[in-house]
Design an enzyme around this catalytic site. Structure first.
Site, PDB file in Angstrom:
ATOM      1  N   GLY A 139      19.016  37.893 -27.854  1.00 39.54           N
ATOM      2  CA  GLY A 139      20.301  38.478 -27.519  1.00 39.54           C
ATOM      3  C   GLY A 139      20.513  39.769 -28.288  1.00 39.54           C
ATOM      4  N   CYS A 140      21.482  40.553 -27.831  1.00 38.74           N
ATOM      5  CA  CYS A 140      21.724  41.852 -28.460  1.00 38.74           C
ATOM      6  C   CYS A 140      22.264  41.702 -29.879  1.00 38.74           C
ATOM      7  CB  CYS A 140      22.669  42.679 -27.595  1.00 38.74           C
ATOM      8  SG  CYS A 140      24.169  41.810 -27.059  1.00 38.74           S
TER       9      CYS A 140
END
Length: 342
Positions: free
Chosen positions: A148-149
């Site tokens: 994920g970011c």
């Protein structure tokens, strides 16, 4: 040439994959799919791709995609990759997923945060797609789960410092993100009138990226205690993470910078800053992650920072970096370009 397909090409992640892969010198995009925009040309959905692609979005047929492709990128909402990945792998394609479906190894943890998993047999096989951690495993993988970011920013910010962590002390991750991280489908909280001139925390203590950070930090032997609070800020792209780490003993600034420099000396997309602190504008549109560290030895505290573009190093650019490793290309291939400024 690597023959690549993109499933979920109408969303921000899929569009960013199109942008990056359309100019990759070793890639031919052979198919793009979208469930709600079938029959529409890609450059109608993304006018920025005019002159780069006139592919028409089609329905996803897994075996056919695998037959046509060396690698299939899944840019789908969470939960949907669990259907496509098993079929694609069985048909011989390699798979890179930018959703959360295969990031967590423990099916029970996945169920707690996302719901029951429909392909738990693949969780142990999936390689966590952070090249700065797992380059060798990514190169040999059939299935890569891109981080994920927020976890990408947090992990890269604090990874070199984890050996200093005081046992049992929580790691505090305070992060801000642009609105594109919420995806292309609008919601009440992402309308211009809601976001503009406003900064707000959300999902404090219960954001789905928390167990991903816990897993990565536990793998590094640094415990699982993470206090994570994300914030939505009025800009399109970018993440800035500020992380606070209590140390078991005093760490001096020169020592901290030396450890960070050695940790990332072979990481082409991590830029260590020693004369200023990271800012999102300096990474916009690029696959770079800028990191910095500040040591406060008198307080036994280290503050670590990271800035990145949530759609590039935080998603699609990282996926392309993983593809390069999987096909024995330089990590920089198709990605080495300066960020946009201003």
């Amino acid at each position: 040439m690597i023959k690549a397909s993109i499933v979920g090409a109408s969303g921000y992640g899929g569009g960013e994959l199109m942008r990056l892969l359309s100019s990759h010198p070793q890639v031919e995009i052979v198919a793009v799919t979208a469930s709600q925009q079938q029959g529409r040309r890609v450059d109608e959905s993304f006018p920025s791709l005019r002159s780069f692609s006139d592919l028409v979005m089609e329905a996803p047929h897994w075996e056919e995609l695998a037959r046509r492709s060396d690698v299939v990128f899944l840019a789908l909402p969470h939960g949907l990759s669990q259907e496509g990945a098993p079929a694609l792998l069985a048909a011989g394609a390699r798979v890179i997923d930018i959703a959360a479906d295969f990031r967590l190894r423990d099916a029970a943890v996945h169920e707690r945060w996302y719901g029951a998993h429909r392909a738990p047999q693949l969780l142990a096989e999936a390689v966590y797609g952070l090249p700065e951690l797992n380059a060798g495993a990514i190169a040999a993988a059939r299935l890569v789960a891109c981080p994920g970011c927020y976890p990408t920013a947090a992990i890269l910010a604090v990874l070199p410092a984890l050996g200093w962590r005081e046992p049992g002390a929580p790691l505090v991750v305070d992060a801000k993100s642009g609105v594109s991280g919420a995806g292309r489908n609008p919601g009440a909280n992402t309308h211009f009138g809601e976001v503009n001139e406003n900064v707000k925390p959300y999902s404090a203590g219960r954001h789905r990226h928390t167990p991903e950070m816990q897993q990565a930090f536990a793998d590094a032997g640094a415990g699982e205690a993470v206090w994570f609070t994300p914030h939505l800020i009025p800009m399109t792209r970018g993440i800035l993470a500020t992380c606070y780490l209590r140390t078991a003993a005093a760490v001096e600034q020169a020592e901290a910078e030396d450890v960070y420099r050695r940790c990332y000396e072979s990481a082409p997309f991590v830029r260590l800053l020693t004369d200023k602190l990271p800012e999102t504008k300096a990474t916009q549109g690029s696959n770079f992650c800028d990191v910095a560290v500040l040591a406060a030895p008198a307080d036994r505290l280290v503050i670590a920072f990271a800035a990145l573009d949530n759609l590039v190093k935080g998603a699609s650019g990282q996926a392309v970096q993983c593809m390069n490793l999987m096909f024995d290309l330089p990590q920089e291939e198709g990605l080495w370009a300066p960020p946009l400024f201003p």
